[in-house]
Design a protein around this motif. Structure first.
Motif, mmCIF file in Angstrom:
data_model
loop_
_atom_site.group_PDB
_atom_site.id
_atom_site.type_symbol
_atom_site.label_atom_id
_atom_site.label_comp_id
_atom_site.label_asym_id
_atom_site.label_seq_id
_atom_site.Cartn_x
_atom_site.Cartn_y
_atom_site.Cartn_z
ATOM 1 N N GLU A 162 9.392 9.838 -17.459
ATOM 2 C CA GLU A 162 8.631 8.608 -17.232
ATOM 3 C C GLU A 162 7.187 8.914 -16.844
ATOM 4 O OE1 GLU A 162 9.300 5.195 -17.619
ATOM 5 O OE2 GLU A 162 10.693 6.281 -18.876
ATOM 6 N N ARG A 163 7.018 9.946 -16.038
ATOM 7 C CA ARG A 163 5.664 10.352 -15.642
ATOM 8 C C ARG A 163 4.855 10.735 -16.888
ATOM 9 N NH1 ARG A 163 7.186 13.995 -12.409
ATOM 10 N NH2 ARG A 163 7.070 12.818 -10.483
ATOM 11 N N ALA A 164 5.453 11.509 -17.767
ATOM 12 C CA ALA A 164 4.768 11.929 -18.990
ATOM 13 C C ALA A 164 4.470 10.733 -19.897
ATOM 14 C CB ALA A 164 5.628 12.953 -19.731
ATOM 15 N N ARG A 165 5.439 9.816 -20.003
ATOM 16 C CA ARG A 165 5.249 8.632 -20.858
ATOM 17 C C ARG A 165 4.106 7.762 -20.356
ATOM 18 N NH1 ARG A 165 7.076 3.225 -21.758
ATOM 19 N NH2 ARG A 165 7.933 3.065 -19.654
ATOM 20 N N HIS A 166 4.047 7.540 -19.056
ATOM 21 C CA HIS A 166 2.991 6.693 -18.509
ATOM 22 C C HIS A 166 1.623 7.356 -18.616
ATOM 23 C CE1 HIS A 166 6.422 4.472 -16.909
ATOM 24 N NE2 HIS A 166 5.600 3.486 -16.648
ATOM 25 N N ARG A 167 1.592 8.674 -18.447
ATOM 26 C CA ARG A 167 0.315 9.373 -18.602
ATOM 27 C C ARG A 167 -0.164 9.296 -20.047
ATOM 28 N NH1 ARG A 167 1.734 14.547 -14.949
ATOM 29 N NH2 ARG A 167 0.702 13.940 -13.029
ATOM 30 N N ASP A 187 0.828 -1.205 0.000
ATOM 31 C CA ASP A 187 0.000 0.000 0.000
ATOM 32 C C ASP A 187 0.864 1.257 0.000
ATOM 33 O OD1 ASP A 187 -2.441 -1.307 -0.096
ATOM 34 O OD2 ASP A 187 -2.552 -1.513 2.078
ATOM 35 N N LEU A 188 2.031 1.174 0.632
ATOM 36 C CA LEU A 188 2.960 2.295 0.593
ATOM 37 C C LEU A 188 3.477 2.494 -0.832
ATOM 38 C CD1 LEU A 188 4.507 4.420 2.257
ATOM 39 C CD2 LEU A 188 6.311 2.721 2.581
ATOM 40 N N LEU A 189 3.753 1.385 -1.513
ATOM 41 C CA LEU A 189 4.168 1.455 -2.916
ATOM 42 C C LEU A 189 3.066 2.082 -3.762
ATOM 43 C CD1 LEU A 189 5.979 0.811 -5.332
ATOM 44 C CD2 LEU A 189 5.071 -1.522 -5.308
ATOM 45 N N GLY A 190 1.834 1.641 -3.549
ATOM 46 C CA GLY A 190 0.711 2.213 -4.295
ATOM 47 C C GLY A 190 0.536 3.688 -4.009
ATOM 48 N N PHE A 191 0.729 4.072 -2.748
ATOM 49 C CA PHE A 191 0.620 5.484 -2.378
ATOM 50 C C PHE A 191 1.709 6.304 -3.066
ATOM 51 C CE2 PHE A 191 1.705 8.949 0.656
ATOM 52 C CZ PHE A 191 0.515 9.654 0.562
ATOM 53 N N ILE A 219 8.144 -0.161 -12.640
ATOM 54 C CA ILE A 219 9.315 0.005 -11.781
ATOM 55 C C ILE A 219 10.529 -0.772 -12.286
ATOM 56 C CG2 ILE A 219 10.240 -0.458 -9.467
ATOM 57 C CD1 ILE A 219 7.572 0.471 -8.358
ATOM 58 N N PRO A 220 10.392 -2.038 -12.720
ATOM 59 C CA PRO A 220 11.575 -2.747 -13.261
ATOM 60 C C PRO A 220 12.210 -2.003 -14.430
ATOM 61 C CG PRO A 220 9.833 -4.311 -12.807
ATOM 62 C CD PRO A 220 9.237 -2.949 -12.617
ATOM 63 N N TYR A 221 11.397 -1.466 -15.323
ATOM 64 C CA TYR A 221 11.918 -0.703 -16.459
ATOM 65 C C TYR A 221 12.646 0.547 -15.967
ATOM 66 C CZ TYR A 221 11.985 2.455 -20.472
ATOM 67 O OH TYR A 221 12.386 3.347 -21.434
ATOM 68 N N MET A 222 12.048 1.241 -14.988
ATOM 69 C CA MET A 222 12.672 2.450 -14.466
ATOM 70 C C MET A 222 14.011 2.151 -13.805
ATOM 71 S SD MET A 222 9.566 4.804 -12.999
ATOM 72 C CE MET A 222 10.699 6.154 -12.656
ATOM 73 N N MET A 223 14.097 1.008 -13.107
ATOM 74 C CA MET A 223 15.361 0.629 -12.477
ATOM 75 C C MET A 223 16.420 0.315 -13.529
ATOM 76 S SD MET A 223 15.072 1.081 -9.286
ATOM 77 C CE MET A 223 16.641 0.332 -8.825
ATOM 78 N N GLU A 224 15.997 -0.309 -14.624
ATOM 79 C CA GLU A 224 16.945 -0.582 -15.717
ATOM 80 C C GLU A 224 17.455 0.727 -16.320
ATOM 81 O OE1 GLU A 224 15.019 -3.083 -18.528
ATOM 82 O OE2 GLU A 224 14.889 -4.815 -17.173
ATOM 83 N N GLU A 225 16.543 1.680 -16.532
ATOM 84 C CA GLU A 225 16.933 2.984 -17.052
ATOM 85 C C GLU A 225 17.847 3.717 -16.072
ATOM 86 O OE1 GLU A 225 15.847 4.995 -20.203
ATOM 87 O OE2 GLU A 225 16.369 2.879 -20.407
ATOM 88 N N PHE A 226 17.537 3.604 -14.801
ATOM 89 C CA PHE A 226 18.347 4.202 -13.744
ATOM 90 C C PHE A 226 19.781 3.680 -13.816
ATOM 91 C CE2 PHE A 226 19.951 3.856 -9.335
ATOM 92 C CZ PHE A 226 19.905 5.192 -8.945
ATOM 93 N N THR A 277 0.775 7.040 -6.588
ATOM 94 C CA THR A 277 -0.199 8.121 -6.756
ATOM 95 C C THR A 277 0.483 9.477 -6.619
ATOM 96 O OG1 THR A 277 -0.901 8.305 -4.419
ATOM 97 C CG2 THR A 277 -2.026 6.669 -5.784
ATOM 98 N N ILE A 278 1.472 9.561 -5.728
ATOM 99 C CA ILE A 278 2.225 10.808 -5.574
ATOM 100 C C ILE A 278 2.959 11.137 -6.865
ATOM 101 C CG2 ILE A 278 4.218 11.850 -4.413
ATOM 102 C CD1 ILE A 278 3.333 10.374 -1.870
ATOM 103 N N PHE A 279 3.531 10.101 -7.476
ATOM 104 C CA PHE A 279 4.290 10.272 -8.710
ATOM 105 C C PHE A 279 3.441 10.928 -9.798
ATOM 106 C CE2 PHE A 279 6.361 8.664 -12.629
ATOM 107 C CZ PHE A 279 7.667 9.041 -12.370
ATOM 108 N N PHE A 280 2.157 10.582 -9.839
ATOM 109 C CA PHE A 280 1.270 11.098 -10.882
ATOM 110 C C PHE A 280 0.373 12.240 -10.414
ATOM 111 C CE2 PHE A 280 1.919 6.664 -12.428
ATOM 112 C CZ PHE A 280 2.510 6.982 -13.636
#
Length: 206
Positions: free
Chosen positions: A173-178, A105-109, A186-193, A112-115
């Motif tokens: 990433e925020r713009a791409r997902h929107r 639930d913390l991950l889900g929260f 998250i796995p993709y973002m970690m790979e990009e990171f 939501t902050i991210f977007f």
């Protein structure tokens, strides 16, 4: 500001926190209902507003709670003997991901902050994020070994460039997902990171 909430017993306080995290994670800020949060926590709506004056106050309290939990865990588990800047960055990212995976639930929260772009809370979130970047985040790198940076490069400026680039990556990433209407990958973002860290390491290290 939250003295009334902090004065109740730990079990009840955690029950309210978990309920609010769950509802905000599922609905986001705008659609989340304080009625549903109170029901999930097993308390009355009146009591919820006795602890928090508004939904906004509750949401921002949860943001601070999440940041505190993640920061304290990072400070506990990141190896203080590892002074390489990029290895420290990787360790912090891994610990943060581990905390979020252990608390769905913390991950889900956090997602939501991210977007979140609600005018009611977005400015506050940005201000808090900036404060974290200027305090806790930099504290974690106070003892890094700057001698590994190329002698013709100002290490502090290089670190600023890296942080700005990683922040820009998050915005992209925020713009791409929107635009695609998909969930946070998250796995993709970690790979990009990791790819960006390797690029920076090649560019700035000896």
């Amino acid at each position: 500001m939250f003295d009334k909430f902090l004065s109740i017993d730990e079990e009840k306080r955690q029950r309210v926190i978990n309920a609010a995290l769950k509802v905000f994670a599922q609905k986001g800020y705008q659609a989340a209902s304080t009625n549903e949060i109170a029901r999930e926590a097993g308390i009355s709506k009146g009591l919820l507003f006795h602890y928090f004056t508004s939904k906004k106050d509750l949401y921002l309290y949860l943001y601070d709670y999440a940041v505190k939990l993640i920061t304290e865990t990072i400070e506990q588990f990141v190896d203080p003997e590892e002074r390489d800047y990029f290895e420290r960055l990787k360790q912090i990212a891994q610990v943060k991901l581990s905390v979020l995976n252990d608390h769905p639930d913390l991950l889900g929260f956090q997602k939501t902050i991210f977007f979140e772009d609600s005018a009611e809370v977005s400015a506050e979130l940005k201000a808090r994020s900036k404060e974290i970047a200027e305090t806790a985040y930099y504290r974690l790198f106070a003892d890094i070994d700057k001698s590994k940076f190329r002698p013709d490069i100002d290490a502090d400026r290089a670190i600023n460039v890296i942080l700005w680039a990683l922040e820009g990556m998050g915005e992209a990433e925020r713009a791409r997902h929107r635009a695609l209407g998909i969930d946070l990958d998250i796995p993709y973002m970690m790979e990009e990171f990791d790819r960006y860290l390797e690029l920076f390491k090649t560019s700035f290290y000896k």
